[in-house]
Design a protein around this motif. Sequence first.
Motif, mmCIF file in Angstrom:
data_model
loop_
_atom_site.group_PDB
_atom_site.id
_atom_site.type_symbol
_atom_site.label_atom_id
_atom_site.label_comp_id
_atom_site.label_asym_id
_atom_site.label_seq_id
_atom_site.Cartn_x
_atom_site.Cartn_y
_atom_site.Cartn_z
ATOM 1 N N SER A 1 0.815 -1.209 0.000
ATOM 2 C CA SER A 1 0.000 0.000 0.000
ATOM 3 C C SER A 1 0.851 1.263 0.000
ATOM 4 N N VAL A 2 1.881 1.302 0.814
ATOM 5 C CA VAL A 2 2.757 2.471 0.874
ATOM 6 C C VAL A 2 3.835 2.335 -0.206
ATOM 7 N N PRO A 3 4.089 3.391 -0.989
ATOM 8 C CA PRO A 3 5.099 3.276 -2.041
ATOM 9 C C PRO A 3 6.495 3.045 -1.463
ATOM 10 N N TRP A 4 7.329 2.358 -2.229
ATOM 11 C CA TRP A 4 8.740 2.200 -1.887
ATOM 12 C C TRP A 4 9.493 3.459 -2.310
ATOM 13 N N SER A 5 10.680 3.650 -1.736
ATOM 14 C CA SER A 5 11.441 4.847 -2.080
ATOM 15 C C SER A 5 12.927 4.598 -1.866
ATOM 16 N N LEU A 6 13.738 5.384 -2.576
ATOM 17 C CA LEU A 6 15.185 5.398 -2.397
ATOM 18 C C LEU A 6 15.618 6.829 -2.117
ATOM 19 N N GLY A 7 16.572 6.996 -1.225
ATOM 20 C CA GLY A 7 17.278 8.272 -1.123
ATOM 21 C C GLY A 7 16.677 9.337 -0.251
ATOM 22 N N ASP A 8 15.572 9.089 0.439
ATOM 23 C CA ASP A 8 15.001 10.132 1.285
ATOM 24 C C ASP A 8 14.888 9.589 2.704
ATOM 25 N N GLY A 9 15.327 10.371 3.665
ATOM 26 C CA GLY A 9 15.167 9.988 5.058
ATOM 27 C C GLY A 9 16.384 9.350 5.676
ATOM 28 N N CYS A 10 17.416 9.064 4.877
ATOM 29 C CA CYS A 10 18.616 8.443 5.451
ATOM 30 C C CYS A 10 19.875 8.959 4.780
ATOM 31 N N GLY A 11 19.845 10.208 4.272
ATOM 32 C CA GLY A 11 21.015 10.753 3.613
ATOM 33 C C GLY A 11 21.223 10.097 2.262
ATOM 34 N N PRO A 12 22.461 10.105 1.754
ATOM 35 C CA PRO A 12 22.734 9.422 0.480
ATOM 36 C C PRO A 12 22.588 7.918 0.653
ATOM 37 N N CYS A 13 21.511 7.368 0.168
ATOM 38 C CA CYS A 13 21.280 5.934 0.416
ATOM 39 C C CYS A 13 20.511 5.316 -0.737
ATOM 40 N N GLY A 14 21.257 4.786 -1.687
ATOM 41 C CA GLY A 14 20.658 4.038 -2.772
ATOM 42 C C GLY A 14 20.618 2.557 -2.414
ATOM 43 N N LEU A 15 20.232 1.738 -3.374
ATOM 44 C CA LEU A 15 20.136 0.297 -3.170
ATOM 45 C C LEU A 15 20.989 -0.415 -4.206
ATOM 46 N N ASP A 16 21.831 -1.348 -3.727
ATOM 47 C CA ASP A 16 22.716 -2.097 -4.610
ATOM 48 C C ASP A 16 22.264 -3.547 -4.707
ATOM 49 N N VAL A 17 22.287 -4.067 -5.937
ATOM 50 C CA VAL A 17 22.049 -5.490 -6.189
ATOM 51 C C VAL A 17 23.402 -6.073 -6.587
ATOM 52 N N PRO A 18 24.120 -6.692 -5.647
ATOM 53 C CA PRO A 18 25.498 -7.109 -5.936
ATOM 54 C C PRO A 18 25.575 -8.358 -6.800
ATOM 55 N N ALA A 19 26.768 -8.660 -7.259
ATOM 56 C CA ALA A 19 26.997 -9.862 -8.052
ATOM 57 C C ALA A 19 26.559 -11.093 -7.275
ATOM 58 N N GLY A 20 25.890 -12.012 -7.980
ATOM 59 C CA GLY A 20 25.406 -13.229 -7.350
ATOM 60 C C GLY A 20 24.028 -13.127 -6.745
ATOM 61 N N VAL A 21 23.449 -11.928 -6.755
ATOM 62 C CA VAL A 21 22.119 -11.703 -6.179
ATOM 63 C C VAL A 21 21.115 -11.458 -7.293
#
Length: 300
Positions: free
Chosen positions: A204-224
Amino acid sequence: GQAPRSNYDTVRITKTVIGVQGTIKGAVTWSAPSVYEIVGPLTIASSGVLKIQPGTTVHVDNGYGLSVQGSLHAVGTLSSPITVTATSTFQPGSWSGISVSGAGSVNLQHATVSYAGLSSQSSKATTLVSDKFVDSNGGAVYLDDGQSDTIESNSVVNPGGVAYVEQGPAVNFGLLSGNTASGTGTRVFVVAGTAVSSTWAAQSVPWSLGDGCGPCGLDVPAGVTLTVNPGMVLKSYSEGLTVEGALSAVGTSSSPVVMTSLWDTTIDGNSTGAATNPQPGDWSGISVSGAGSVNLQHAT
């Protein structure tokens, strides 16, 4: 003969108010019908365990809170929830909330926390299931720790900041689902750090990147492999997704995957409550490197 007393007398249980402060170093249980009032700084030490039984009410005096370095186990039920609220000043920020640090752990289920929120920088996982956070100050749930947290079927009303933040080196979307947010504040669920192989579903609540925790993106590393379900909505600011592993975001014509700006009011309305003016570059998009792969279908 005289009618039994139970036919006309009211049985009344007196609630005893127990004032608490200081340090919990061993195992302690709080249970109803007693009401527990935090009257000064209260810490659960690394050796301490506080268990709060279903139906228990906890009041917190102005400016105080609960610091968890050990274990907090507060599991209510649907019919007998746990209540943690202010003693007398019923406004956001009247008490300092629940803070978790060190190797502290929290298991909070079927609990209502009012006028403050929960924050964790612990090396252990936090479990929040079917809880309600009301009238928080500066955000309701902020978890910046070292494990995969469980955040399921919670509701946030008037977060006063970002509703949810989950940041860490092992973000497992299979443990994050069914959450809602309403009222004033930024009504999004921020994820940041490093994903593990899991399925990212709509809620119900949208997902988000980068707001509320400073510079904070999301990484999908090798093997994941991160699989995005149809209907997932991501509304981001500044940061984006980096992919060295595999990202599969396959929507449908009737339920596309949407990734857009936090300020985009055409998707799930106004998520911030503030004036909005979405612009190109509001978020940094999807960046693929190394042997990373992306499969986007029916996505905007």
